[in-house]
Design a protein around this motif. Structure first.
Motif, PDB file in Angstrom:
ATOM      1  N   THR A  78       0.852  -1.179   0.000  1.00 52.41           N
ATOM      2  CA  THR A  78       0.000   0.000   0.000  1.00 52.41           C
ATOM      3  C   THR A  78       0.893   1.236   0.000  1.00 52.41           C
ATOM      4  N   LYS A  79       0.606   2.158  -0.890  1.00 51.79           N
ATOM      5  CA  LYS A  79       1.364   3.402  -0.931  1.00 51.79           C
ATOM      6  C   LYS A  79       0.858   4.314   0.181  1.00 51.79           C
ATOM      7  N   VAL A  80       1.770   4.773   1.043  1.00 48.69           N
ATOM      8  CA  VAL A  80       1.359   5.543   2.223  1.00 48.69           C
ATOM      9  C   VAL A  80       1.949   6.947   2.253  1.00 48.69           C
ATOM     10  N   GLY A  81       2.766   7.291   1.272  1.00 48.28           N
ATOM     11  CA  GLY A  81       3.388   8.609   1.254  1.00 48.28           C
ATOM     12  C   GLY A  81       4.052   8.849  -0.074  1.00 48.28           C
ATOM     13  N   SER A  82       4.991   9.791  -0.105  1.00 46.65           N
ATOM     14  CA  SER A  82       5.707  10.135  -1.329  1.00 46.65           C
ATOM     15  C   SER A  82       6.697   9.018  -1.660  1.00 46.65           C
ATOM     16  N   ASN A  83       6.231   8.069  -2.498  1.00 45.24           N
ATOM     17  CA  ASN A  83       7.020   6.878  -2.842  1.00 45.24           C
ATOM     18  C   ASN A  83       7.513   6.154  -1.588  1.00 45.24           C
ATOM     19  N   VAL A  84       6.623   6.061  -0.613  1.00 49.50           N
ATOM     20  CA  VAL A  84       6.830   5.254   0.591  1.00 49.50           C
ATOM     21  C   VAL A  84       5.702   4.231   0.633  1.00 49.50           C
ATOM     22  N   TYR A  85       6.050   2.979   0.911  1.00 44.14           N
ATOM     23  CA  TYR A  85       5.092   1.887   0.828  1.00 44.14           C
ATOM     24  C   TYR A  85       5.160   1.029   2.087  1.00 44.14           C
ATOM     25  N   THR A  86       4.071   0.308   2.339  1.00 46.72           N
ATOM     26  CA  THR A  86       4.151  -0.732   3.351  1.00 46.72           C
ATOM     27  C   THR A  86       5.067  -1.832   2.824  1.00 46.72           C
ATOM     28  N   SER A  87       5.745  -2.532   3.736  1.00 50.64           N
ATOM     29  CA  SER A  87       6.481  -3.718   3.307  1.00 50.64           C
ATOM     30  C   SER A  87       5.458  -4.772   2.866  1.00 50.64           C
ATOM     31  N   THR A  88       5.916  -5.805   2.198  1.00 50.53           N
ATOM     32  CA  THR A  88       5.018  -6.771   1.569  1.00 50.53           C
ATOM     33  C   THR A  88       3.922  -7.243   2.527  1.00 50.53           C
TER      34      THR A  88
END
Length: 311
Positions: A78-88
């Motif tokens: 899930t994308k949560v910020g500026s090209n920051v994602y949850t880990s798998t």
């Protein structure tokens, strides 16, 4: 860092009261020496700085000057910020085997940064393995079998089906943008009558680090192979879908099947030689994505680890 005969990531701890400002100042103060340190140590763990979610963008801008989008990524996030994602996002009771991020793609990030926002109740370490050690640990028969590379096949649906949709995978709803992206990758693809797309990509099984020249194991054959799912899951999928319609699959370069025993050896030896990085809230882990592969141990509780990447 405690020096032992076995390799471990270098741990960097706060020298004063911690905080985002100290961490950023120490990294920026090193200049080009920081890049040399990462290439030499392969992985860096930052502890005790108490980085908060509000601090994260500033820290990531320092560690990863050019953050990348997770375009053509195959794992659920899930994308949560500026090209920051949850880990798998994978069930917490299972292990995620070792892999270099996007090693199946035509281009991959050179660095990954992991940030622990919520530490797990128990377990949940991020194991990392020296990818050169992983390569050396494999039987000569296996290394030779992969000499010509591997072929990855993705079947991406149009919004309904198993696995990821092509819209999520390429972060667009435009077929033209997908065509333009894939045209640059050397892949072959076809749009299917049901609105999905099948993508086939031939990639090498190993690569060399651009600075050190070290040859490393660098593919995701064990994760893309049906045998990597376990007997029960693979058997259930086989009852629903033919092999060439699976969300993802992999063969040798010439299209011949990869033996299940090769897959098991690759998976097991990567995990066998891995070193666990345990998490506390506010910790960060920075790795060289060519020199180190990573995974995830099972956990209990509300683990939340975010990831960002750069070229």
């Amino acid at each position: 860092m405690t020096h032992t005969q076995a390799w471990t990531p270098l741990e960097i701890e706060t020298e004063s009261i911690g905080g985002c400002e100290e961490l950023v100042e120490r990294i920026t103060g090193m200049g080009e020496e920081f890049d040399k340190l990462l290439a030499a140590e392969k992985g860096l763990v930052f502890r005790g700085f108490g980085v908060t979610p509000a601090d994260l963008d500033q820290v990531l801008d320092t560690l990863l000057p050019n953050r990348l989008a997770y375009v053509h990524g195959n794992s659920p996030r899930t994308k949560v910020g500026s090209n920051v994602y949850t880990s798998t996002e994978y069930p917490q009771e299972f292990t995620i085997s070792m892999h270099n991020e996007m090693s199946y793609a035509h281009a991959w990030p050179s660095r990954l940064a992991f940030y622990c926002q919520v530490q797990p109740g128990s377990g949940g370490a991020t194991p990392v393995v020296d990818a050169a050690v992983w390569l050396d640990s494999l039987d000569a028969e296996v290394r030779e079998a992969f000499a010509d590379g591997v072929r990855y096949v993705q079947n991406l649906h149009d919004g309904y089906g198993f696995g990821k949709s092509w819209q999520d995978t390429f972060e667009t709803t435009s077929r033209a943008q997908v065509d333009a992206f894939l045209d640059r990758t050397g892949a072959t693809w076809e749009w299917k009558a049901d609105g999905g797309i099948r993508v086939s990509s031939l990639r090498p099984a190993t690569t060399r680090h651009p600075v050190t020249g070290t040859e490393v194991w660098f593919n995701q054959s064990d994760q893309w192979h049906p045998a990597g799912l376990g007997d029960d899951t693979a058997g259930a999928l086989a009852q629903i879908l033919p092999e060439d319609e699976l969300p993802q699959n992999v063969t040798f370069a010439d299209g011949s099947p990869i033996p299940a025993e090769y897959v098991a050896q690759i998976r097991d030896r990567g995990l066998e030689h891995a070193v666990d990085v345990d998490w506390h809230s506010g910790d960060l882990l920075l790795i060289d994505n060519v020199l180190l592969a990573h995974g995830r141990r099972p956990f209990t509780g509300d683990r939340r680890v975010l990831v960002a990447m750069s070229d």
